[in-house]
Design a protein around this motif. Structure first.
Motif, PDB file in Angstrom:
ATOM      1  N   SER A 193      38.232  73.149  67.301  1.00  0.00           N
ATOM      2  CA  SER A 193      39.455  73.079  66.488  1.00  0.00           C
ATOM      3  C   SER A 193      40.614  73.790  67.172  1.00  0.00           C
TER       4      SER A 193
ATOM      5  N   PHE B  20      33.472  79.705  57.794  1.00  0.00           N
ATOM      6  CA  PHE B  20      34.157  78.439  58.001  1.00  0.00           C
ATOM      7  C   PHE B  20      33.140  77.307  58.030  1.00  0.00           C
ATOM      8  N   ALA B  21      33.599  76.129  57.653  1.00  0.00           N
ATOM      9  CA  ALA B  21      32.721  74.961  57.576  1.00  0.00           C
ATOM     10  C   ALA B  21      32.478  74.423  58.991  1.00  0.00           C
ATOM     11  N   THR B  22      31.472  75.002  59.660  1.00  0.00           N
ATOM     12  CA  THR B  22      31.100  74.576  61.010  1.00  0.00           C
ATOM     13  C   THR B  22      29.591  74.381  61.065  1.00  0.00           C
TER      14      THR B  22
ATOM     15  N   SER C  92      30.448  75.761  52.211  1.00  0.00           N
ATOM     16  CA  SER C  92      31.676  75.717  51.409  1.00  0.00           C
ATOM     17  C   SER C  92      32.803  76.508  52.063  1.00  0.00           C
TER      18      SER C  92
ATOM     19  N   SER D 104      35.914  77.689  54.758  1.00  0.00           N
ATOM     20  CA  SER D 104      37.288  77.216  54.970  1.00  0.00           C
ATOM     21  C   SER D 104      37.355  76.221  56.118  1.00  0.00           C
ATOM     22  N   ASN D 105      38.475  75.510  56.175  1.00  0.00           N
ATOM     23  CA  ASN D 105      38.708  74.555  57.254  1.00  0.00           C
ATOM     24  C   ASN D 105      38.963  75.323  58.555  1.00  0.00           C
ATOM     25  N   PRO D 106      38.231  75.007  59.648  1.00  0.00           N
ATOM     26  CA  PRO D 106      38.425  75.741  60.903  1.00  0.00           C
ATOM     27  C   PRO D 106      39.818  75.608  61.495  1.00  0.00           C
ATOM     28  N   ASN D 107      40.616  74.669  60.976  1.00  0.00           N
ATOM     29  CA  ASN D 107      42.002  74.576  61.445  1.00  0.00           C
ATOM     30  C   ASN D 107      42.798  75.844  61.122  1.00  0.00           C
ATOM     31  N   MET D 108      42.345  76.595  60.111  1.00  0.00           N
ATOM     32  CA  MET D 108      42.989  77.878  59.813  1.00  0.00           C
ATOM     33  C   MET D 108      42.896  78.809  61.017  1.00  0.00           C
TER      34      MET D 108
END
Length: 267
Positions: free
Chosen positions: A17, A175-177, A211, A213-217
């Motif tokens: 990401s 993070f959601a990975t 659940s 966070s989006n790794p784009n954060m």
């Protein structure tokens, strides 16, 4: 201004990401993977690198420098998860985790420093973890390896200041990975004295990742650090309560904080 960026562990998860985001922002990104041929659709070039192998580290760094003549930013992202009762985790797995999460990043830093000193500039971002700020049950080895990297950065920063080289930590929460699928799990054994409590904690840990966070954060956070003239020593990225847990650890009595963690993990 476009920068030459090297990201370890750039084939999946947070590293991927970050690489895609920086690539889209116009930076020249090199990622690394132990098996780059497995990722032919990567948006940026992947180099072969194993953080446990100093020869492969030196070769990957040399490739970047030969190609571009400089190296502006290192994102030390490659890492490995590990769970289990500390008593039951084999010694070789503990050492292996530290090789990946602590000694590996040190060796990558050592490999890039001569070029950054030559340039009289550079930025090193160590991806640590909010788990590194506290000893978490059944994640103690992971907490210790990431916490060690956090503290190491504090010392390293001061040593590098005369060379105009900056170093900082960015600590993610959950993070959601795919980290859960790749980490070492101590076997959940019915005859273990930790069977019930470890089982509950393992389920909770997996739920947090699923659940997360989006790794784009993280990508946006790293981009922000790169565009900061004088980065802070520590950055935390994640859900509010995960970041707030660090504040609570600073202000609460130790045993009160311990009780909060035990309640959270249903121990």
């Amino acid at each position: 201004m476009s920068k030459v960026v090297l990201i370890t562990g750039g084939s999946s998860g947070i590293g991927k990401s970050i690489g895609e985001f920086l690539h889209q922002k116009g930076h020249l990104v090199f990622g690394t993977s132990r098996n780059p041929k497995n990722y032919p659709e990567s948006q940026f070039q992947l180099l072969e690198l194993d953080v446990k192998d100093s020869v492969s580290i030196d070769e990957a760094v040399s490739q970047v420098i030969r190609a571009e003549g400089r190296l502006d930013v290192l994102v030390n992202n490659a890492g490995a998860g590990i769970t289990g009762p500390i008593e039951e985790i084999p010694e070789e797995e503990i050492k292996s985790n530290f090789e990946t999460n602590f000694f590996g990043p040190i060796n990558v830093i050592k490999a890039v420093l001569p070029q950054m000193r030559k340039q009289k500039s550079g930025l090193i971002i160590n991806i640590t973890s909010i788990a590194g700020y506290m000893g978490l049950p059944y994640r103690g080895i992971y907490s210790a390896s990431k916490g060690a990297l956090e503290v190491l950065t504090e010392a390293f920063r001061m040593e590098l200041k005369p060379f105009n080289i900056e170093m900082t930590n960015v600590a993610p929460g959950d993070f959601a990975t795919n980290i859960a699928s790749g980490r070492y799990h101590a076997p959940l054994k019915e005859d273990s004295p930790y069977w019930k409590t470890y089982g509950k904690s393992l389920e909770l840990m997996n739920e947090h990742v699923d659940s997360g966070s989006n790794p784009n954060m993280m990508a946006e956070a790293v981009y922000g650090v790169i565009n900061t003239k004088r980065p802070k020593i520590h950055y935390k990225v994640g859900a509010f309560m995960q970041k707030f847990s660090i504040v609570l650890k600073r202000v609460l009595p130790d045993k009160v904080y311990e009780k909060l963690l035990m309640n959270h993990y249903k121990l």
